[in-house]
Write a protein that holds these residues in place. Structure first.
Motif, short mmCIF file in Angstrom:
data_model
loop_
_atom_site.label_atom_id
_atom_site.label_comp_id
_atom_site.label_asym_id
_atom_site.label_seq_id
_atom_site.Cartn_x
_atom_site.Cartn_y
_atom_site.Cartn_z
N LEU A 33 0.84 -1.20 0.00
CA LEU A 33 0.00 0.00 0.00
C LEU A 33 0.87 1.25 0.00
O LEU A 33 1.96 1.26 0.57
CB LEU A 33 -0.92 0.00 1.22
N TYR A 37 -1.11 5.89 3.44
CA TYR A 37 -2.40 5.19 3.37
C TYR A 37 -3.26 5.49 4.59
O TYR A 37 -4.47 5.73 4.47
CB TYR A 37 -2.16 3.69 3.24
N MET A 40 -5.31 8.64 4.39
CA MET A 40 -6.18 8.84 3.23
C MET A 40 -7.64 8.94 3.66
O MET A 40 -8.03 8.50 4.75
CB MET A 40 -6.04 7.66 2.26
N GLU A 44 -10.37 7.02 -0.78
CA GLU A 44 -9.01 6.73 -1.25
C GLU A 44 -8.53 5.40 -0.69
O GLU A 44 -7.90 4.61 -1.42
CB GLU A 44 -8.07 7.86 -0.83
N LYS A 45 -8.83 5.12 0.56
CA LYS A 45 -8.46 3.84 1.15
C LYS A 45 -9.14 2.69 0.42
O LYS A 45 -8.54 1.65 0.16
CB LYS A 45 -8.82 3.80 2.63
N ALA A 48 -7.39 2.07 -2.83
CA ALA A 48 -6.04 1.52 -2.65
C ALA A 48 -6.09 0.06 -2.19
O ALA A 48 -5.20 -0.73 -2.52
CB ALA A 48 -5.27 2.36 -1.64
#
Length: 216
Positions: A33, A37, A40, A44-45, A48
């Motif tokens: 990741l 992260y 985020m 966004e998480k 990802a």
């Protein structure tokens, strides 16, 4: 082919075995990741981590199945569907109870597409409504009581989601939260373990721990 209950349906067993097998790669994928992260946004998480299953444990799934069979809820609300491992357990229990529906939430469009395919293949898609998008938005628009709640999404959002759902919780409703060993779950645990907030709560030792709270 006959089977004693829906969790024993070969379609369900095959799907669960496949997804639990893929979930064994979660740690390796998580190691890739991007930096930052943790800071985020939820969207966004979700993007990802689209390849990470983040499942409940097998024992946790059976516990959920048994709780649903015993309490016989009409409306089950799940925060955090991911690829649908926990959702399959919930829907299987509702099928065997003969009534009920799961409303589950998910941000990742990739996971939603994969889970919908799995639900159709296993014959439980008629019991599941997937609420796409931010759970704080989609659950706010839910026009139904919450007779059973599973909280297994982003841990810092478990308490806000519970507070959002509280007006829909009848006395006796069970609220189950997964991964209670994570430090980000502490505000949630402090809340449900405080008798003044209207819950009787107990920890259950499956994998990373589950908190089972009864709405009083």
């Amino acid at each position: 082919m006959t089977f004693t209950h829906t969790l024993a349906d070969p379609r369900i067993r095959t799907a669960l075995d496949r997804m639990f097998g893929l979930a064994e790669r979660d740690d390796a994928i998580a190691a890739t990741l991007p930096a930052g992260y943790a800071s985020m946004s939820a969207h966004e998480k979700a993007d990802a981590a689209a390849a990470i299953h983040m499942p409940i444990s097998a024992a946790g799934g059976v516990l959920l199945y048994n709780l649903i069979r015993a309490t016989r809820p009409t409306t089950v609300v799940e925060f955090g569907m991911s690829f649908g491992i926990s959702t399959l357990h919930l829907a299987a229990a509702l099928r065997d109870n003969g009534a009920g529906r799961v409303f589950t939430t998910e941000l990742s469009t990739e996971k939603i597409a994969a889970a919908r395919g799995t639900f159709a293949e296993t014959g439980v898609d008629d019991l599941i409504t997937v609420l796409e998008g931010d759970a704080l938005d989609t659950l706010a628009a839910l026009d139904a009581p919450a007779d059973f709640v599973l909280l297994d999404g982003w841990k810092d959002l478990c308490l806000p989601v519970l507070r959002l759902l509280e007006p829909r919780l009848r006395p006796g409703t069970l609220v189950v939260a997964d991964d209670i060993d994570q430090s980000s779950m502490q505000p949630y645990l402090d809340y449900v373990r405080d008798p003044g907030n209207g819950y009787e709560s107990v920890s259950f030792p499956v994998e990373d721990g589950m908190e089972i709270s009864c709405r009083l």
